[in-house]
Design an enzyme around this catalytic site. Structure first.
Site, PDB file in Angstrom:
ATOM      1  CG  LEU A 139       2.432   5.769  30.288  1.00 32.25           C
ATOM      2  CD1 LEU A 139       1.573   5.713  29.034  1.00 32.25           C
ATOM      3  CD2 LEU A 139       2.975   4.402  30.603  1.00 32.25           C
ATOM      4  N   GLY A 170       1.392   6.204  35.556  1.00 30.29           N
ATOM      5  CA  GLY A 170       2.203   4.997  35.389  1.00 30.29           C
ATOM      6  C   GLY A 170       3.061   4.697  36.615  1.00 30.29           C
ATOM      7  CG  ASN A 212      -2.334  11.966  36.889  1.00 31.19           C
ATOM      8  OD1 ASN A 212      -1.898  10.860  36.626  1.00 31.19           O
ATOM      9  ND2 ASN A 212      -1.620  13.069  36.695  1.00 31.19           N
ATOM     10  CD  GLU A 213      -3.680   7.075  34.161  1.00 27.40           C
ATOM     11  OE1 GLU A 213      -4.330   7.415  35.167  1.00 27.40           O
ATOM     12  OE2 GLU A 213      -2.717   6.297  34.214  1.00 27.40           O
TER      13      GLU A 213
HETATM   14  C1  LIG Z   1     -10.289   3.502  24.651  1.00 26.77           C
HETATM   15  C2  LIG Z   1      -8.838   3.436  24.441  1.00 26.77           C
HETATM   16  C3  LIG Z   1      -8.052   3.120  25.670  1.00 26.77           C
HETATM   17  C4  LIG Z   1      -6.576   3.388  25.494  1.00 26.77           C
HETATM   18  C5  LIG Z   1      -6.126   4.499  26.357  1.00 26.77           C
HETATM   19  C6  LIG Z   1      -4.690   4.681  26.361  1.00 26.77           C
HETATM   20  C7  LIG Z   1      -4.221   5.556  27.495  1.00 26.77           C
HETATM   21  C8  LIG Z   1      -3.081   4.961  28.227  1.00 26.77           C
HETATM   22  C9  LIG Z   1      -3.020   5.324  29.678  1.00 26.77           C
HETATM   23  C10 LIG Z   1      -1.823   4.742  30.299  1.00 26.77           C
HETATM   24  C11 LIG Z   1      -1.734   4.947  31.759  1.00 26.77           C
HETATM   25  C12 LIG Z   1      -0.570   5.749  32.183  1.00 26.77           C
HETATM   26  C13 LIG Z   1      -0.442   7.047  31.825  1.00 26.77           C
HETATM   27  C14 LIG Z   1       0.727   7.889  32.231  1.00 26.77           C
HETATM   28  O1  LIG Z   1       1.585   7.535  32.996  1.00 26.77           O
HETATM   29  S1  LIG Z   1       0.805   9.423  31.512  1.00 26.77           S
HETATM   30  C15 LIG Z   1       2.100  10.296  32.364  1.00 26.77           C
HETATM   31  C16 LIG Z   1       1.532  10.939  33.550  1.00 26.77           C
HETATM   32  N1  LIG Z   1       2.547  11.627  34.304  1.00 26.77           N
HETATM   33  C17 LIG Z   1       2.414  12.867  34.720  1.00 26.77           C
HETATM   34  O2  LIG Z   1       1.419  13.513  34.482  1.00 26.77           O
HETATM   35  C18 LIG Z   1       3.582  13.419  35.479  1.00 26.77           C
HETATM   36  C19 LIG Z   1       4.158  14.601  34.814  1.00 26.77           C
HETATM   37  N2  LIG Z   1       5.296  15.086  35.548  1.00 26.77           N
HETATM   38  C20 LIG Z   1       5.194  15.818  36.668  1.00 26.77           C
HETATM   39  O3  LIG Z   1       4.130  16.107  37.173  1.00 26.77           O
HETATM   40  C21 LIG Z   1       6.487  16.260  37.284  1.00 26.77           C
HETATM   41  O4  LIG Z   1       7.505  16.151  36.329  1.00 26.77           O
HETATM   42  C22 LIG Z   1       6.895  15.434  38.528  1.00 26.77           C
HETATM   43  C23 LIG Z   1       5.927  15.752  39.703  1.00 26.77           C
HETATM   44  C24 LIG Z   1       6.863  13.923  38.246  1.00 26.77           C
HETATM   45  C25 LIG Z   1       8.328  15.844  38.927  1.00 26.77           C
HETATM   46  O5  LIG Z   1       8.393  17.195  39.140  1.00 26.77           O
HETATM   47  P1  LIG Z   1       9.820  17.932  39.147  1.00 26.77           P
HETATM   48  O6  LIG Z   1       9.543  19.375  39.403  1.00 26.77           O
HETATM   49  O7  LIG Z   1      10.761  17.238  40.037  1.00 26.77           O
HETATM   50  O8  LIG Z   1      10.394  17.688  37.699  1.00 26.77           O
HETATM   51  P2  LIG Z   1      10.044  18.475  36.390  1.00 26.77           P
HETATM   52  O9  LIG Z   1       8.582  18.723  36.280  1.00 26.77           O
HETATM   53  O10 LIG Z   1      10.929  19.670  36.304  1.00 26.77           O
HETATM   54  O11 LIG Z   1      10.438  17.443  35.243  1.00 26.77           O
HETATM   55  C26 LIG Z   1      11.776  17.147  34.940  1.00 26.77           C
HETATM   56  C27 LIG Z   1      11.904  16.713  33.496  1.00 26.77           C
HETATM   57  O12 LIG Z   1      11.163  15.512  33.296  1.00 26.77           O
HETATM   58  C28 LIG Z   1      10.219  15.693  32.245  1.00 26.77           C
HETATM   59  N3  LIG Z   1       9.065  14.844  32.537  1.00 26.77           N
HETATM   60  C29 LIG Z   1       8.381  14.771  33.665  1.00 26.77           C
HETATM   61  N4  LIG Z   1       7.418  13.854  33.585  1.00 26.77           N
HETATM   62  C30 LIG Z   1       7.517  13.328  32.354  1.00 26.77           C
HETATM   63  C31 LIG Z   1       6.798  12.311  31.666  1.00 26.77           C
HETATM   64  N5  LIG Z   1       5.793  11.619  32.243  1.00 26.77           N
HETATM   65  N6  LIG Z   1       7.177  12.011  30.410  1.00 26.77           N
HETATM   66  C32 LIG Z   1       8.191  12.663  29.815  1.00 26.77           C
HETATM   67  N7  LIG Z   1       8.913  13.626  30.414  1.00 26.77           N
HETATM   68  C33 LIG Z   1       8.571  13.953  31.675  1.00 26.77           C
HETATM   69  C34 LIG Z   1       9.934  17.151  32.288  1.00 26.77           C
HETATM   70  O13 LIG Z   1       9.391  17.571  31.077  1.00 26.77           O
HETATM   71  C35 LIG Z   1      11.353  17.698  32.531  1.00 26.77           C
HETATM   72  O14 LIG Z   1      12.087  17.538  31.331  1.00 26.77           O
HETATM   73  P3  LIG Z   1      13.288  18.498  30.914  1.00 26.77           P
HETATM   74  O15 LIG Z   1      14.329  18.321  31.990  1.00 26.77           O
HETATM   75  O16 LIG Z   1      13.727  18.007  29.589  1.00 26.77           O
HETATM   76  O17 LIG Z   1      12.724  19.888  30.872  1.00 26.77           O
END
Ligand SMILES: CCCCCCCCCCC/C=C/C(=O)SCCNC(=O)CCNC(=O)[C@H](O)C(C)(C)COP(=O)(O)OP(=O)(O)OC[C@H]1O[C@@H](n2cnc3c(N)ncnc32)[C@H](O)[C@@H]1OP(=O)(O)O
Length: 302
Positions: free
Chosen positions: A108, A153, A177-178
């Site tokens: 997400l 996501g 990993n939520e």
């Molecule tokens: C009882 C009620 C029930 C309701 C419950 C509701 C809950 C809903 C659950 C829905 C299920 C899904 C959830 C999700 O998907 S949450 C998102 C999870 N994702 C992560 O944790 C990944 C985070 N990112 C990373 O670990 C790394 O970025 C990655 C390994 C993907 C890449 O690493 P890399 O070193 O190549 O890149 P950077 O870390 O430098 O990132 C580059 C830029 O991208 C931005 N970024 C990364 N991930 C996200 C993201 N998920 N959303 C927004 N932005 C993201 C990061 O900040 C960098 O941005 P800038 O270039 O601006 O600095």
């Protein structure tokens, strides 16, 4: 636009999808690099590039958003590209992959739910549901060629495909990993996990928020093949050939039989699921932890 769910879903972005795409190339075709012959016309948008091969009936769909975080625009463009291929009888399969180095899909886009109003969060979540429904129930064969990190996501996208090929790189971990972010996978995501790796493995992995490195992902059944990075695409093509060797009608009806109950469960409770999502993510405590997590991600970069 025909919707996977019928009539209830009408987010603004999908009612006016082209408004989001102004200035992009969606709908235009251009010759694929090195191509030019029949079936070598690619089309796409700012965030999704589609390379169709009419001869084989297979299209390669490449995500190209920053980190492939699932922004509302990316979700919209994915649905539109998928619909375009579904409606073109030339195509029988899609290989989904990433154009971003080292990341298949970062999950997400947290900026879509952090500091946003409830209406925006609802629109966003409906778009997420819509993409999952369309992919999970697609009549086409979907193969995920996972060439980068695949958390949360991103894993949802991969799980909604029929087959997953993962590049053998310890940094390319996959899983839901939520819980580690303080959020909870919704029931339909949990169901998809259980359908793929079984109940006990899902229970453990969901509670612990496990991100599996390639060998473990293969062992638990989360992916079907782990191969050297430079063989991901060719292996995805071989897998596609194996799936396309089965007559379409028999494979499609079987897929539907296996997946319909899971999809129907969401369709029956779609509004309630949206409300749960919105009230959960709009809580002050959740907003604070999302903000802190985003900040950590941004700092990690520097
Ligand atoms: C009882 C009620 C029930 C309701 C419950 C509701 C809950 C809903 C659950 C829905 C299920 C899904 C959830 C999700 O998907 S949450 C998102 C999870 N994702 C992560 O944790 C990944 C985070 N990112 C990373 O670990 C790394 O970025 C990655 C390994 C993907 C890449 O690493 P890399 O070193 O190549 O890149 P950077 O870390 O430098 O990132 C580059 C830029 O991208 C931005 N970024 C990364 N991930 C996200 C993201 N998920 N959303 C927004 N932005 C993201 C990061 O900040 C960098 O941005 P800038 O270039 O601006 O600095």
């Amino acid at each position: 636009m025909a919707l996977a769910s019928g009539v209830r879903f009408a987010p603004r972005a999908l009612l006016r999808p082209w408004a989001l795409l102004r200035g992009t190339t969606l709908g235009r075709t251009e010759p694929a690099a090195g191509g030019g012959g029949d079936g070598a016309r690619r089309f796409g948008s700012q965030r999704v590039l589609v390379e169709p091969d009419a001869a084989s009936g297979v299209a390669v769909m490449k995500l190209r958003n920053p980190s492939n975080a699932l922004s509302l625009e990316l979700l919209t463009e994915l649905v539109i590209s998928l619909e375009k291929l579904e409606n073109d009888k030339t195509f029988r399969g899609i290989i989904l992959t990433s154009d971003c180095p080292r990341v298949f899909c970062a999950g997400l886009d947290l900026t879509e739910i952090c500091g946003r109003n409830p209406a925006h969060c609802a629109e966003y979540w409906k778009a997420m549901q819509e993409l999952w429904l369309r992919m999970y129930l697609s009549s086409l064969v979907l193969v995920a060629a996972i060439n980068g990190a695949c958390p949360a996501g991103g894993c949802i996208i991969a799980l909604s495909c029929d087959c997953r090929v993962l590049a053998d790189n310890p940094k390319y971990r996959i899983g839901l990993n939520e819980t580690l972010l303080g959020i909870i996978a919704p029931f339909w995501l949990k169901d998809t996990y259980v359908n793929t790796i079984g109940h006990r493995a899902s229970e453990q992995a969901l509670q612990l928020g496990s991100l599996f490195p390639p060998a473990e992902a293969l062992q638990v059944g989360l992916v079907d093949q782990v191969v050297p990075e430079d063989q991901v695409q060719s292996t995805a093509l071989s897998e596609m050939a194996r799936w396309l060797a089965v007559p379409d009608h028999a494979r499609q009806l079987t897929k539907n039989m296996m997946r319909k109950a899971t999809a129907d469960r969401l369709l029956r409770q779609r509004d309630a699921d949206t409300q749960n999502f919105v009230s959960f993510v709009c809580r002050d405590s959740i907003q604070k932890s999302l903000q802190a997590y985003l900040e950590k991600l941004r700092q990690r970069k520097g």
